[in-house]
Enzyme design. Sequence first.
Site, short mmCIF file in Angstrom:
data_model
loop_
_atom_site.label_atom_id
_atom_site.label_comp_id
_atom_site.label_asym_id
_atom_site.label_seq_id
_atom_site.Cartn_x
_atom_site.Cartn_y
_atom_site.Cartn_z
CE LYS A 149 -4.19 -1.96 2.03
NZ LYS A 149 -5.16 -1.91 3.15
CE LYS A 189 -7.38 -10.01 -2.61
NZ LYS A 189 -7.43 -10.44 -1.20
CE LYS A 234 -11.34 -0.27 -0.65
NZ LYS A 234 -10.63 0.85 -1.31
#
Length: 347
Positions: A124, A207, A210
């Site tokens: 992230k 996968k 969002k």
Amino acid sequence: MARIPEHDPARRPRVLSGIQPTSGSFHLGNYLGALKQWVALQETYDAFYCVVDLHAITHNPPEPDVLRQRTRAAVAQLLAAGLDPERCALFLQSHVPEHTRLTWVLECLTGFGEASRMTQFKDKSSRGNAEHSSVGLFTYPVLQAADILVYQADAVPVGEDQRQHLELTRDLAQRFNSRYGHTFTVPEPVIPKGPGKILDLQDPSAKMSKSLGDAGRVNLLDDPSAVARKIKRAVTDTGTAVHFDPVAKPGVSNLITILAAVTDRPVVDVVADFDGQGYGALKSAVADATVAFVEPFAKRTNDLLADPGELDRILAAGADRAGAVACATVAVAYERVGFLAPTAGRR
């Protein structure tokens, strides 16, 4: 002297899991990869499930009104999926302050290098300027450890992307127990039974998430026409025959997996239905079956959202049940660390 409640041999093993309210709707991958298993686990476990709203502000925090709306939507969807407040504790992470009270103690047992090796932080923070990543994002796995240990959870449903965090949780429990005496249950992973990862419809190498484009994600609260359109535009593979081969035919295999999951049928039976047929027939069948699943799910969710008072009642009852367990755990942990007990009337 504070004591961990005696383990009742007749008590069912305890399971803990949480989900972030990071969007207005869960997606099909969330349901098939996690929520469906949560519903099943409440039948055999002493189940504690929380919407982890504290985690939701560690990275790109939403506006306050948006977070409130997403949190309520998350609770309603969990109930619509089949969680039963009579058979599980359903609550908000922020409603039980013992999560953060225990986190500080665990942070003081976590090495800086150990925390910096957590892959989710690296992933992230690498998407932006790591210098501007929050300390909350860096210590996110320690809060996650506290989420688990504060309930003395025996088991945690875990996917591949969370294995490292569960290993940290186990390490911290053992480290605390070694230093201060046995206090925490060391949790074991529960590998979810089900279809495995549901992949992005436009990029079947990743996968469903969002963080990728909306075109590849089936949101559970999507309009039925949008659901059908996304599936019919899904990426497929070379050739025309419908075979299940995740390596050679990842796009087609993903559609087969989705159809098998939403209809509760074995993959081999689904494949047999399309003998001699092509990808168009498969997409149409997947679209119809998925719409048949999400349409009533969305209606149940909206009916629940129409009664916010009932949602508040369910959350308050869940927080009371969760708080009783968490308070007992933190009282013992604080005493063993050496903190003085608070005066009467103070927590």
